[in-house]
Design a protein around this motif. Structure first.
Motif, mmCIF file in Angstrom:
data_model
loop_
_atom_site.group_PDB
_atom_site.id
_atom_site.type_symbol
_atom_site.label_atom_id
_atom_site.label_comp_id
_atom_site.label_asym_id
_atom_site.label_seq_id
_atom_site.Cartn_x
_atom_site.Cartn_y
_atom_site.Cartn_z
ATOM 1 N N PRO A 21 77.586 -7.283 -27.960
ATOM 2 C CA PRO A 21 78.030 -7.904 -29.209
ATOM 3 C C PRO A 21 77.997 -6.992 -30.427
ATOM 4 C CG PRO A 21 75.874 -8.734 -28.564
ATOM 5 C CD PRO A 21 76.396 -7.953 -27.405
ATOM 6 N N GLY A 22 77.089 -6.025 -30.435
ATOM 7 C CA GLY A 22 76.985 -5.160 -31.597
ATOM 8 C C GLY A 22 78.192 -4.281 -31.831
ATOM 9 N N LEU A 23 78.964 -3.998 -30.780
ATOM 10 C CA LEU A 23 80.108 -3.102 -30.912
ATOM 11 C C LEU A 23 81.196 -3.655 -31.823
ATOM 12 C CD1 LEU A 23 80.502 -1.752 -27.269
ATOM 13 C CD2 LEU A 23 79.458 -0.621 -29.240
ATOM 14 N N GLU A 24 81.195 -4.969 -32.035
ATOM 15 C CA GLU A 24 82.182 -5.568 -32.939
ATOM 16 C C GLU A 24 81.864 -5.259 -34.395
ATOM 17 O OE1 GLU A 24 85.537 -7.663 -34.099
ATOM 18 O OE2 GLU A 24 84.944 -7.021 -32.099
ATOM 19 N N LEU A 25 80.595 -4.929 -34.695
ATOM 20 C CA LEU A 25 80.155 -4.790 -36.084
ATOM 21 C C LEU A 25 79.784 -3.363 -36.479
ATOM 22 C CD1 LEU A 25 77.870 -7.946 -36.289
ATOM 23 C CD2 LEU A 25 80.232 -7.745 -37.063
ATOM 24 N N THR A 26 79.413 -2.532 -35.496
ATOM 25 C CA THR A 26 78.915 -1.208 -35.831
ATOM 26 C C THR A 26 79.224 -0.234 -34.697
ATOM 27 O OG1 THR A 26 76.918 0.079 -36.333
ATOM 28 C CG2 THR A 26 76.648 -1.797 -34.875
ATOM 29 N N ASP A 27 79.171 1.059 -34.980
ATOM 30 C CA ASP A 27 79.398 2.054 -33.938
ATOM 31 C C ASP A 27 78.100 2.734 -33.502
ATOM 32 O OD1 ASP A 27 78.804 3.568 -36.139
ATOM 33 O OD2 ASP A 27 80.661 4.735 -36.136
ATOM 34 N N HIS A 28 76.944 2.188 -33.926
ATOM 35 C CA HIS A 28 75.693 2.845 -33.572
ATOM 36 C C HIS A 28 74.710 1.954 -32.804
ATOM 37 C CE1 HIS A 28 74.805 1.105 -37.611
ATOM 38 N NE2 HIS A 28 73.656 0.823 -37.051
ATOM 39 N N ASP A 29 75.040 0.711 -32.550
ATOM 40 C CA ASP A 29 74.164 -0.161 -31.762
ATOM 41 C C ASP A 29 75.028 -1.125 -30.958
ATOM 42 O OD1 ASP A 29 72.143 -1.652 -30.640
ATOM 43 O OD2 ASP A 29 71.149 -2.158 -32.521
ATOM 44 N N GLY A 31 73.904 -3.683 -29.320
ATOM 45 C CA GLY A 31 73.350 -5.029 -29.436
ATOM 46 C C GLY A 31 73.456 -5.577 -30.844
ATOM 47 N N TYR A 32 73.103 -6.844 -30.957
ATOM 48 C CA TYR A 32 73.112 -7.523 -32.254
ATOM 49 C C TYR A 32 71.717 -8.065 -32.496
ATOM 50 C CZ TYR A 32 74.652 -10.758 -35.945
ATOM 51 O OH TYR A 32 74.817 -11.430 -37.131
ATOM 52 N N TYR A 33 70.895 -7.257 -33.206
ATOM 53 C CA TYR A 33 69.478 -7.562 -33.372
ATOM 54 C C TYR A 33 68.854 -7.768 -31.990
ATOM 55 C CZ TYR A 33 70.678 -7.881 -38.292
ATOM 56 O OH TYR A 33 71.132 -7.591 -39.558
ATOM 57 N N THR A 34 68.309 -8.950 -31.676
ATOM 58 C CA THR A 34 67.632 -9.151 -30.392
ATOM 59 C C THR A 34 68.589 -9.463 -29.241
ATOM 60 O OG1 THR A 34 67.313 -11.522 -30.809
ATOM 61 C CG2 THR A 34 65.574 -10.029 -31.556
ATOM 62 N N ILE A 35 69.867 -9.684 -29.531
ATOM 63 C CA ILE A 35 70.839 -10.050 -28.493
ATOM 64 C C ILE A 35 71.460 -8.771 -27.950
ATOM 65 C CG2 ILE A 35 72.865 -11.444 -27.948
ATOM 66 C CD1 ILE A 35 72.254 -12.991 -30.601
ATOM 67 N N GLY A 36 71.036 -8.378 -26.727
ATOM 68 C CA GLY A 36 71.438 -7.077 -26.211
ATOM 69 C C GLY A 36 72.762 -7.064 -25.490
ATOM 70 N N GLY A 235 65.454 -1.134 -23.882
ATOM 71 C CA GLY A 235 65.491 -1.713 -22.551
ATOM 72 C C GLY A 235 66.629 -1.171 -21.706
ATOM 73 N N MET A 236 66.486 -1.267 -20.374
ATOM 74 C CA MET A 236 67.465 -0.695 -19.460
ATOM 75 C C MET A 236 68.858 -1.287 -19.670
ATOM 76 S SD MET A 236 67.351 -0.497 -15.278
ATOM 77 C CE MET A 236 66.081 0.765 -15.290
ATOM 78 N N TYR A 237 68.948 -2.603 -19.861
ATOM 79 C CA TYR A 237 70.239 -3.253 -20.044
ATOM 80 C C TYR A 237 70.392 -3.879 -21.436
ATOM 81 C CZ TYR A 237 71.010 -2.663 -15.056
ATOM 82 O OH TYR A 237 71.173 -2.113 -13.816
ATOM 83 N N SER A 238 69.301 -4.422 -21.966
ATOM 84 C CA SER A 238 69.384 -5.042 -23.294
ATOM 85 C C SER A 238 69.387 -4.016 -24.413
ATOM 86 C CB SER A 238 68.189 -6.001 -23.492
ATOM 87 O OG SER A 238 66.954 -5.278 -23.528
ATOM 88 N N GLY A 239 68.924 -2.818 -24.126
ATOM 89 C CA GLY A 239 68.766 -1.813 -25.161
ATOM 90 C C GLY A 239 70.071 -1.207 -25.642
ATOM 91 N N ASN A 240 69.977 -0.433 -26.697
ATOM 92 C CA ASN A 240 71.142 0.243 -27.273
ATOM 93 C C ASN A 240 71.673 1.279 -26.287
ATOM 94 O OD1 ASN A 240 73.064 1.277 -28.973
ATOM 95 N ND2 ASN A 240 71.617 2.269 -30.364
ATOM 96 N N GLN A 241 72.939 1.138 -25.923
ATOM 97 C CA GLN A 241 73.551 2.043 -24.938
ATOM 98 C C GLN A 241 74.211 3.261 -25.582
ATOM 99 O OE1 GLN A 241 73.031 1.199 -21.622
ATOM 100 N NE2 GLN A 241 71.811 -0.412 -22.579
ATOM 101 N N LYS A 242 74.125 3.374 -26.899
ATOM 102 C CA LYS A 242 74.710 4.532 -27.595
ATOM 103 C C LYS A 242 73.843 5.765 -27.427
ATOM 104 C CE LYS A 242 78.470 2.917 -29.508
ATOM 105 N NZ LYS A 242 79.796 3.499 -29.258
#
Length: 242
Positions: A21-29, A31-36, A235-242
């Motif tokens: 979800p974070g990719l819709e709002l930013t290019d550096h995370d 996730g969206y806060y706690t929602i990975g 986290g492995m999957y919930s964490g920031n993949q950038k």
């Protein structure tokens, strides 16, 4: 703020669509806060996802059809169904395997934990009914007195199936410190009279009072995160993949 995420922003394959979800709002995370991460999966019976690790993810298995056999590295075996949800808190390191016994469709939800390397834990919750009709149902939260599925970060997850002829709003306990992601699992809805959301699409909601309705029937999942609370984003999957 209201911002729609459509299905063109997802990755994955014919069996699983993946939303960062974070990719819709930013290019550096991612996730969206706690929602990975949110995966919507549709897998035929007979599939086997072999034993694999998770590290520092809170994973909610929210299946709306089918039956899946869960086996983990602690030797625990249980079955996930539309009325039995599973929250796997991987912590430092945890392995599990999933055998799809009956054709399955549902969400695999990766929530960021409140801290790193906590003790692994698996929790199951038996629901009285598959669907909560026209009423928000809190299925996971950080508050033990409210939900058996206890998340380790300040995150709340609700669901509801809505029917035509009524107008709906967010739960009353969503306050100004909380940001929301409204996800359409099945069907379609119209928000504020002019924003259409179909299956697999979602909407960021910040500092807005919204209303929504459906012309047929829709299944919704609402993610609420406290933006002022701590979380671990490695986290492995919930964490920031950038």
């Amino acid at each position: 703020m209201l911002k729609k995420i459509d299905n063109s922003k997802k990755s994955g394959n014919q069996h699983i669509s993946i939303l960062y979800p974070g990719l819709e709002l930013t290019d550096h995370d991612t996730g969206y806060y706690t929602i990975g991460r949110i995966d919507q999966a549709h897998i035929h019976g007979g599939a086997l996802i072999k034993m694999h690790p998770h590290v520092n993810d809170d994973i909610l298995s929210y299946f709306r059809s089918g039956k899946v056999k869960h086996t983990d590295s602690e030797g625990f075996i249980e079955y996930i169904t539309p009325t039995k949800l599973m929250l796997m808190k991987a912590g430092k390191l945890f392995y599990h395997e999933e055998a799809v016994l009956e054709e399955q469709e549902g969400l695999q939800i990766f929530i960021r934990p409140g801290e790193k390397d906590s003790k692994p834990e698996v929790i199951f919750q038996e629901l009285e009914e598959v669907h909560s009709i026209n009423e928000w149902r809190l299925i996971a939260s950080p508050e033990k007195e409210k939900t058996s599925l206890t998340l380790s970060s300040q995150t709340w997850i609700y669901d509801m199936q809505i029917t035509p002829g009524k107008t709906f709003k967010l739960p009353q306990d969503v306050n100004e410190d909380y940001h929301c992601l409204l996800y359409v699992f099945q069907g379609s809805i119209t928000v504020n009279g002019n924003i259409g959301l179909g299956k697999g699409e979602s909407l960021f909601i910040k500092d807005e009072n919204i209303s929504f309705e459906t012309s047929d029937r829709a299944e919704l999942v609402l993610f609420v995160t406290n933006t002022k609370s701590p979380y671990y984003d490695g986290g492995m999957y919930s964490g920031n993949q950038k």
